[in-house]
Motif scaffolding. Structure first.
Motif, short mmCIF file in Angstrom:
data_model
loop_
_atom_site.label_atom_id
_atom_site.label_comp_id
_atom_site.label_asym_id
_atom_site.label_seq_id
_atom_site.Cartn_x
_atom_site.Cartn_y
_atom_site.Cartn_z
N LEU A 100 0.82 -1.21 0.00
CA LEU A 100 0.00 0.00 0.00
C LEU A 100 0.86 1.27 0.00
O LEU A 100 0.32 2.37 -0.12
CB LEU A 100 -0.91 0.00 1.23
CG LEU A 100 -2.08 0.98 1.27
CD1 LEU A 100 -3.09 0.68 0.17
CD2 LEU A 100 -2.76 0.97 2.64
N VAL A 101 2.17 1.15 0.11
CA VAL A 101 3.05 2.31 0.20
C VAL A 101 2.81 3.35 -0.89
O VAL A 101 2.68 4.54 -0.60
CB VAL A 101 4.53 1.87 0.21
CG1 VAL A 101 5.46 3.07 0.02
CG2 VAL A 101 4.86 1.17 1.52
N VAL A 127 -9.39 2.62 -4.54
CA VAL A 127 -9.19 1.22 -4.91
C VAL A 127 -8.13 0.57 -4.02
O VAL A 127 -8.28 -0.56 -3.55
CB VAL A 127 -8.80 1.11 -6.40
CG1 VAL A 127 -8.35 -0.31 -6.73
CG2 VAL A 127 -9.96 1.51 -7.28
N GLY A 128 -7.03 1.29 -3.77
CA GLY A 128 -5.97 0.76 -2.93
C GLY A 128 -6.44 0.48 -1.51
O GLY A 128 -6.17 -0.59 -0.95
N GLY A 130 -9.47 -0.05 -0.70
CA GLY A 130 -10.42 -1.15 -0.82
C GLY A 130 -9.71 -2.50 -0.81
O GLY A 130 -10.24 -3.49 -0.29
N GLY A 131 -8.51 -2.54 -1.37
CA GLY A 131 -7.74 -3.77 -1.34
C GLY A 131 -7.37 -4.19 0.07
O GLY A 131 -7.42 -5.37 0.43
N VAL A 132 -7.00 -3.22 0.90
CA VAL A 132 -6.67 -3.52 2.29
C VAL A 132 -7.91 -4.00 3.03
O VAL A 132 -7.86 -4.95 3.81
CB VAL A 132 -6.08 -2.27 2.99
CG1 VAL A 132 -5.87 -2.54 4.47
CG2 VAL A 132 -4.77 -1.88 2.33
N VAL A 133 -9.04 -3.35 2.77
CA VAL A 133 -10.29 -3.77 3.39
C VAL A 133 -10.63 -5.21 3.01
O VAL A 133 -11.03 -6.02 3.85
CB VAL A 133 -11.44 -2.82 2.99
CG1 VAL A 133 -12.78 -3.37 3.47
CG2 VAL A 133 -11.21 -1.44 3.58
N ALA A 134 -10.45 -5.54 1.73
CA ALA A 134 -10.73 -6.90 1.27
C ALA A 134 -9.81 -7.91 1.94
O ALA A 134 -10.24 -8.98 2.39
CB ALA A 134 -10.59 -6.98 -0.25
N LEU A 135 -8.53 -7.57 2.01
CA LEU A 135 -7.54 -8.47 2.60
C LEU A 135 -7.83 -8.69 4.09
O LEU A 135 -7.86 -9.82 4.57
CB LEU A 135 -6.14 -7.89 2.42
CG LEU A 135 -4.97 -8.69 3.00
CD1 LEU A 135 -4.88 -10.05 2.33
CD2 LEU A 135 -3.67 -7.92 2.83
N VAL A 136 -8.03 -7.60 4.82
CA VAL A 136 -8.27 -7.70 6.25
C VAL A 136 -9.63 -8.33 6.55
O VAL A 136 -9.76 -9.21 7.40
CB VAL A 136 -8.16 -6.31 6.91
CG1 VAL A 136 -8.56 -6.37 8.38
CG2 VAL A 136 -6.75 -5.76 6.76
N LEU A 272 -3.57 -2.22 -8.43
CA LEU A 272 -4.28 -1.34 -9.34
C LEU A 272 -4.38 0.07 -8.75
O LEU A 272 -4.17 1.07 -9.46
CB LEU A 272 -5.68 -1.89 -9.62
CG LEU A 272 -6.59 -1.02 -10.50
CD1 LEU A 272 -5.96 -0.78 -11.87
CD2 LEU A 272 -7.97 -1.66 -10.64
N GLY A 273 -4.69 0.15 -7.46
CA GLY A 273 -4.77 1.45 -6.82
C GLY A 273 -3.44 2.18 -6.83
O GLY A 273 -3.39 3.40 -7.06
N SER A 274 -2.35 1.45 -6.61
CA SER A 274 -1.03 2.06 -6.63
C SER A 274 -0.71 2.61 -8.02
O SER A 274 -0.17 3.71 -8.16
CB SER A 274 0.04 1.03 -6.22
OG SER A 274 -0.17 0.60 -4.90
#
Length: 298
Positions: A100-101, A127-128, A130-136, A272-274
């Motif tokens: 996520l950096v 989007v980025g 959202g990726g963390v939310v999906a992972l967690v 994708l967000g990055s």
């Protein structure tokens, strides 16, 4: 890019994708602060003589305050927290959270007024995250919330480090900055690492720390500066998108960590967000600072 640049790029993609695996192995037998201390000490012992021979240490004396700030946000705090996080979550999960950096860097640049928040960048940030939310949400137990917080704080530190470099240390030799920062970080760890050092260290943990210090720190930074010289800083930052792939594959392959739907969804969304948040089209002012201190960086 030239053939040499491609080889450097591929080598760094692998080298900076394996720290998560090595840290996971090392913290099974060593306290996280001991792993961070040994890694910084080894890196400093190898890089300081090179920086000294090149005359890249003396110019740092007048910049000791931003150098200390860079050391804290890029090395001292993140490497300790990342080790702690990997005592509780998988190395592949940690690698994806650290991915996520670029999103955090883009957000910080917007908040500081140095970048414009347009539609493409806003979409990338959303989007980025959202990726963390999906992972967690799909993979991580609530009891590991502190570990997730530690990994995300590490990512925030990796995002802040290049901004400190860009604002206060841009005219200072980069190898000198890294060598001095590793030495300062090792010194800061001493009061915590020495009392926590175990009476015996397994060969597996010792080998992991040795590779972390020699390959993933000292050699990696030398290769990274060579890549910047060969391909330019903008292309060098693309390495950010390769590292989490390597971390994910190594965690699944060598440590037999599960490959879950949450990891796949989080991985795709974070990358994708990055890309959206940091691509040239997302900003009127360029791609932002080069993450010279990260082994995401790290």
């Amino acid at each position: 890019m030239s053939a040499r640049a491609w080889w450097l790029f591929l080598a760094l993609g692998l080298i900076w994708g394996i720290p998560y695996l090595l840290i996971r192995v090392a913290v099974a037998d060593l306290p996280p602060v001991c792993v961070a201390f040994a890694r910084t000490l080894i890196g400093a012992l190898l890089l300081l003589p090179i920086a000294a021979m090149r005359g890249e240490l003396r110019p740092l004396l007048r910049y000791w305050k931003p150098l200390l700030a860079f050391t804290l946000v890029e090395i001292s705090i993140p490497w300790w927290l990342l080790g702690y996080a990997e005592t509780r979550i998988n190395s592949s999960t940690a690698g994806l959270l650290i991915a996520l950096v670029p999103v955090l860097t883009a957000g910080l640049m917007v908040l500081s007024g140095r970048e414009v928040l347009n539609g493409r960048r806003s979409l990338g940030l959303a989007v980025g995250l959202g990726g963390v939310v999906a992972l967690v949400g799909l993979d991580i137990d609530v009891s590991n919330g502190w570990a997730v917080g530690a990994a995300l704080t590490t990512a925030l530190g990796y995002a802040l480090g290049p901004i400190v470099i860009s604002r206060y240390l841009s005219g200072v030799p980069p190898l000198g900055v890294i060598a001095a920062s590793l030495a300062v970080a090792a010194a800061l760890y001493i009061p915590f690492a020495i009392p926590a050092w175990p009476p015996q260290v397994t060969m597996k943990a010792a080998g992991s720390v040795l590779v972390l210090g020699v390959v993933c720190t000292a050699i990696a930074f030398l290769l990274f500066f060579s890549l910047i010289a060969e391909a330019g800083p903008t292309r060098a930052t693309v390495i950010t998108y390769v590292n989490p792939v390597v971390a994910l594959l190594l965690g699944v392959w060598l440590l037999h960590e599960p490959l879950t739907p949450g990891m796949l969804a989080g991985f795709a969304l974070v990358l994708l967000g990055s890309f959206l948040a940091t691509s040239r089209g997302a900003s009127q002012h360029g791609a932002g600072p080069v993450p010279i201190g990260s082994d995401e960086s790290r």
